[in-house]
Design a protein around this motif. Structure first.
Motif, PDB file in Angstrom:
ATOM      1  N   ILE A   9       0.879  -1.086   0.053  1.00 41.31           N
ATOM      2  CA  ILE A   9      -0.097   0.110   0.174  1.00 41.31           C
ATOM      3  C   ILE A   9       1.000   1.136  -0.021  1.00 41.31           C
ATOM      4  O   ILE A   9       2.017   1.317   0.653  1.00 41.31           O
ATOM      5  N   GLU A  13      -1.968   5.844   0.462  1.00 35.52           N
ATOM      6  CA  GLU A  13      -3.017   5.340   0.636  1.00 35.52           C
ATOM      7  C   GLU A  13      -3.157   4.894   2.122  1.00 35.52           C
ATOM      8  O   GLU A  13      -4.345   4.927   2.654  1.00 35.52           O
ATOM      9  N   ARG A  14      -2.028   4.764   2.787  1.00 34.83           N
ATOM     10  CA  ARG A  14      -2.027   4.179   4.159  1.00 34.83           C
ATOM     11  C   ARG A  14      -2.432   5.275   4.799  1.00 34.83           C
ATOM     12  O   ARG A  14      -3.297   5.056   5.857  1.00 34.83           O
ATOM     13  N   ARG A  17      -6.441   5.399   4.324  1.00 35.23           N
ATOM     14  CA  ARG A  17      -6.933   4.351   5.190  1.00 35.23           C
ATOM     15  C   ARG A  17      -7.045   4.603   6.421  1.00 35.23           C
ATOM     16  O   ARG A  17      -8.136   4.334   7.295  1.00 35.23           O
ATOM     17  N   THR A  57      -4.870  -2.221   8.243  1.00 32.26           N
ATOM     18  CA  THR A  57      -4.262  -2.458   7.307  1.00 32.26           C
ATOM     19  C   THR A  57      -3.388  -1.125   6.721  1.00 32.26           C
ATOM     20  O   THR A  57      -2.315  -1.317   6.163  1.00 32.26           O
ATOM     21  N   CYS A  63      -2.122  -4.911   2.242  1.00 31.74           N
ATOM     22  CA  CYS A  63      -3.544  -5.433   2.219  1.00 31.74           C
ATOM     23  C   CYS A  63      -3.643  -7.007   1.664  1.00 31.74           C
ATOM     24  O   CYS A  63      -3.058  -6.914   0.712  1.00 31.74           O
ATOM     25  N   TYR A  66      -5.073  -7.170  -1.753  1.00 30.55           N
ATOM     26  CA  TYR A  66      -4.324  -6.773  -2.889  1.00 30.55           C
ATOM     27  C   TYR A  66      -3.231  -8.037  -3.056  1.00 30.55           C
ATOM     28  O   TYR A  66      -2.778  -8.106  -4.213  1.00 30.55           O
TER      29      TYR A  66
END
Length: 81
Positions: A9, A13-14, A17, A57, A63, A66
């Motif tokens: 990730i 995006e981390r 999230r 995640t 993930c 993923y």
């Protein structure tokens, strides 16, 4: 036996999230406090659990979905020589 978890990730995006996960947990908790029916309680608990999944995640940078799908963001792919 060692388990090696790879980061799949991106940093951006981390962060997203974790932020969305915290919002889902807080929002679900607030809604749960005022829940009036069984279905509402179930949905709010599911919202909290989904938020916790996003937080975990995001914090780990991994993930499992993923990985299962074979998705690796282009910015995280290593160039092979």
């Amino acid at each position: 036996m060692t388990s090696h978890v790879t980061i799949n990730i991106t940093p951006r995006e981390r962060v997203a999230r974790i932020l969305m996960g915290v919002l889902a947990v807080v929002g679900g908790s607030i809604l749960l406090a005022g829940a009036a029916s069984g279905p509402a309680v179930v949905l709010e608990v599911l919202l909290i659990l989904a938020g916790l999944d996003l937080v975990v995640t995001g914090a780990l940078g991994h993930c499992p979905l993923y990985k299962k799908l074979g998705h690796v963001p282009s910015s995280l792919r290593q160039v092979k020589s």
